[in-house]
Design a protein around this motif. Structure first.
Motif, PDB file in Angstrom:
ATOM      1  N   TRP A  81     -29.256   3.004 -25.739  1.00 52.83           N
ATOM      2  CA  TRP A  81     -28.639   1.758 -26.184  1.00 52.83           C
ATOM      3  C   TRP A  81     -29.447   0.556 -25.712  1.00 52.83           C
ATOM      4  O   TRP A  81     -29.698  -0.382 -26.473  1.00 52.83           O
ATOM      5  N   MET A  82     -29.867   0.579 -24.456  1.00 47.94           N
ATOM      6  CA  MET A  82     -30.625  -0.544 -23.907  1.00 47.94           C
ATOM      7  C   MET A  82     -31.993  -0.666 -24.585  1.00 47.94           C
ATOM      8  O   MET A  82     -32.434  -1.774 -24.942  1.00 47.94           O
ATOM      9  N   ILE A  83     -32.667   0.465 -24.768  1.00 46.07           N
ATOM     10  CA  ILE A  83     -33.985   0.443 -25.417  1.00 46.07           C
ATOM     11  C   ILE A  83     -33.866  -0.052 -26.858  1.00 46.07           C
ATOM     12  O   ILE A  83     -34.689  -0.851 -27.330  1.00 46.07           O
ATOM     13  N   ALA A  84     -32.824   0.408 -27.554  1.00 45.10           N
ATOM     14  CA  ALA A  84     -32.626  -0.020 -28.937  1.00 45.10           C
ATOM     15  C   ALA A  84     -32.330  -1.513 -29.010  1.00 45.10           C
ATOM     16  O   ALA A  84     -32.797  -2.203 -29.928  1.00 45.10           O
ATOM     17  N   THR A  85     -31.562  -2.033 -28.049  1.00 44.62           N
ATOM     18  CA  THR A  85     -31.268  -3.469 -28.023  1.00 44.62           C
ATOM     19  C   THR A  85     -32.554  -4.275 -27.872  1.00 44.62           C
ATOM     20  O   THR A  85     -32.767  -5.263 -28.590  1.00 44.62           O
ATOM     21  N   ILE A  86     -33.402  -3.867 -26.930  1.00 43.48           N
ATOM     22  CA  ILE A  86     -34.660  -4.577 -26.711  1.00 43.48           C
ATOM     23  C   ILE A  86     -35.537  -4.507 -27.956  1.00 43.48           C
ATOM     24  O   ILE A  86     -36.124  -5.510 -28.395  1.00 43.48           O
ATOM     25  N   THR A  87     -35.609  -3.321 -28.567  1.00 45.89           N
ATOM     26  CA  THR A  87     -36.426  -3.151 -29.773  1.00 45.89           C
ATOM     27  C   THR A  87     -35.915  -4.036 -30.900  1.00 45.89           C
ATOM     28  O   THR A  87     -36.694  -4.705 -31.587  1.00 45.89           O
TER      29      THR A  87
END
Length: 246
Positions: A149-155
């Motif tokens: 979730w965090m990686i997708a948010t940053i992306t």
């Protein structure tokens, strides 16, 4: 499948949660995109996800903030959307309530739809699990979902509006909730709560500031509670009737 160690319970939770990356990934990506479009930079979007870690509440708050909604309405709406998490926590307490305080505090932060849905089914079907094994399994269900979730948010925040609307990422949210809620509608009271909330939500869309969501949620909860009370009373009457006849 019986668990032999807390480590095996953790990795089973990781494996069971892996398919949810197909949902949480696009969901987080969409939030990052919308956050960027709303004027948040990458650190702000990441901090938003890290602090709240509740997708539906984040989307609700972000939408209302873009509409210059009063802050109190934003907070109440976000809390109302996330009210189900309080019920999730109450449902998990019999299984995890004896764990150390620090573990319960971490678990409270990580209670999301996916972790709850997987955990409560596992705990019900395998009652022989110990508390440490249950907690390990619960944390395992977030082993991929939370970082994803965090990686997708940053992306999403990085790419911003470059993702075409034809991808239909905004359709992931209703699909995710349907996939999780459907199998959990196991009693008449659950069905009553669901359909009353749906029926009320349609005309309630006319209310300002997304207040219709709060109204529909409250109506569904009250209807479900009343239905459960009525069914319990009906069952008690049937039991008393059979006892008199015998």
């Amino acid at each position: 499948m019986a668990f032999t160690t807390t480590k095996s319970a953790f990795w089973r939770g990781v494996r069971d949660s892996a398919p949810f990356l197909l949902v949480s990934g696009p969901f987080g990506l969409l939030f990052g995109v919308l956050a960027a479009e709303a004027g948040l930079n990458v650190p702000e979007a990441f901090t938003f996800s890290l602090a709240v870690f509740a997708g539906s509440a984040q989307f609700t708050a972000l939408q209302l903030l873009q509409e210059n909604t009063p802050l109190m309405i934003v907070l109440v709406s976000a809390l109302a959307v996330n009210l189900r998490v309080a019920m999730y926590s109450a449902s998990l307490t019999p299984y995890l309530g004896d764990a150390p305080l620090w573990q319960r505090a971490c678990a409270a932060y990580l209670v999301v739809d996916q972790s709850y849905a997987l955990s409560v089914v596992k705990f019900e079907t395998e009652p022989e699990m110990t508390v440490p094994q249950r907690m390990a399994y619960f944390f395992g269900t977030n082993g991929l979902v939370a970082p994803g979730w965090m990686i997708a948010t940053i992306t999403g925040a990085l790419v911003g509006a470059q993702i075409p609307e034809s991808w239909g990422l905004d359709f992931v949210l209703p699909l995710a909730f349907l996939a999780m809620i459907g199998p959990m509608l196991r009693t008449p009271a659950h069905l009553v709560a669901c359909f009353v909330a749906i029926a009320v939500s349609l005309p309630a869309t006319l209310l300002p500031y997304n207040l219709g969501l709060i109204v529909a949620g409250l109506a569904g909860m009250m209807a479900g509670a009343q239905a459960e009370l009525w069914l319990e009373r009906a069952a008690a009457r049937q039991t008393a009737k059979r006892e008199r006849q015998s």
